[in-house]
Write an enzyme that holds these catalytic residues in place. Structure first.
Site: not given
Length: 334
Positions: A106, A192
């Site tokens: 990520k 995020k």
């Protein structure tokens, strides 16, 4: 039984290996060094990253490219974002052309602003791009390694391939949904982390639940706008790889990025906090990449800018949060 080769031996790589081996798949973690592979195989546990959780019988660790990837049905890339390109250069000749590749890293490449699946595609010249997908969701590794139920989203350009991989990854404790919005699923998981660092500033300063709820909500709005500008679908950010992953990361001390923010809020500097973590916090390089992308695309990202000011410009966490409160008033949605 699916043969799965996993690139990496860190916490999430090991956890995925354990999860999939428990399901009955043959899983091989590829280690860049023979020493680390021997250490893990001898101990049959990764005490550094996933302490106390023994490897299932069908899970092995190997430094051999042939053993790790020959005849694999699925390759999962789970290494720090800053090393994805380097690792793909090393393994690309070993990946079968008919296997599917899932990126579970990520992050965003700092130098180019490219998503990890784009980096993988560039390092696999001639490989069918429909076979390159991503996995993301509220997946805190310690909970999954402990056997707790979890969910995730896998995204591929081809829904048929996505369905195949969805079935391979799913089990009675890991429910996987599928999507064709590779960009959205990937960006939700990466961006995020920026918000999670800032959310920890709120907790570290003792500003309360109201402030944190507002921060996380506005953070979701912010990363959605950047994602849409980069080609993602807005509704993807309301799903598991967007809001789901954001909530888990912002509200759990198991999150490395959250712990990073708490450490900074306590007055320690970035270098010290990262050393204490002993693991990669993807939000740091992602913040650099996202702030630059936002400027290039003309997207306003005050929360990302605030996190950047703390990480790289010497601002204090509490001052960064207070600066957000005195910005020019504006409509909630625009």
């Amino acid at each position: 039984m699916t043969h799965i080769g996993i690139v990496g031996t860190g916490a999430w790589a090991t956890t995925l290996g354990i999860l999939l081996a428990r399901t009955g798949h043959k899983t091989v973690l590829w280690s860049r060094t023979e020493l680390r592979a021997t250490e893990l195989m001898s101990a049959r546990v990764n005490e550094r990253s996933v302490p106390g959780v023994e490897f299932p019988d069908s899970m092995t660790v190997s430094p051999s490219l042939d053993e790790s990837f020959t005849d694999t049905d699925l390759v999962i890339v789970v290494v720090p974002s800053i090393t994805v390109r380097e690792n793909m250069k090393k393994i690309r000749k070993a990946i079968p052309s008919d296997s599917n590749v899932v990126c579970a890293t990520k992050g965003i490449e700092i130098a180019t602003g490219k998503r990890m699946s784009q980096v993988i595609g560039e390092e696999l010249p001639g490989f069918d791009s429909n076979r390159i997908g991503v996995l993301s969701g509220p997946n805190l590794a310690p909970e999954i390694a402990a056997g707790n139920v979890a969910t995730a989203t896998v995204a591929f350009p081809s829904d048929a391939i996505g369905e195949t991989v969805q079935e391979e990854l799913s089990s009675d404790v890991f429910r996987v949904y599928r999507s064709e919005d590779v960009t959205g699923v990937e960006l939700g998981g990466a961006l995020k982390n920026i918000i999670a660092i800032g959310a920890a500033f709120i907790d570290g300063a003792g500003l309360g639940a109201n402030a944190k709820a507002a921060f996380v909500t506005r953070g979701l709005h912010e990363i959605t706008r950047l994602g849409v500008a980069m080609g993602a679908r807005p509704d993807t950010f309301a799903g598991l790889s967007g809001m789901g992953d954001l909530l888990a990361t912002c509200y759990s001390n198991l999150s490395r990025n959250y712990r990073l923010g708490i450490g900074l809020a306590s007055g320690r500097d970035l270098k010290t906090v990262l050393k204490d973590l002993g693991q990669t916090a993807e939000g740091v390089p992602t913040t650099q990449a996202a702030v630059r992308l936002a400027r290039e695309l003309g997207i306003e990202m005050p929360i990302a800018n605030a996190t950047h000011s703390v990480l790289f410009e010497g601002a204090s966490p509490i001052d960064a949060v207070q600066d957000l409160m005195v910005r020019t008033l504006q409509p909630e949605v625009r």
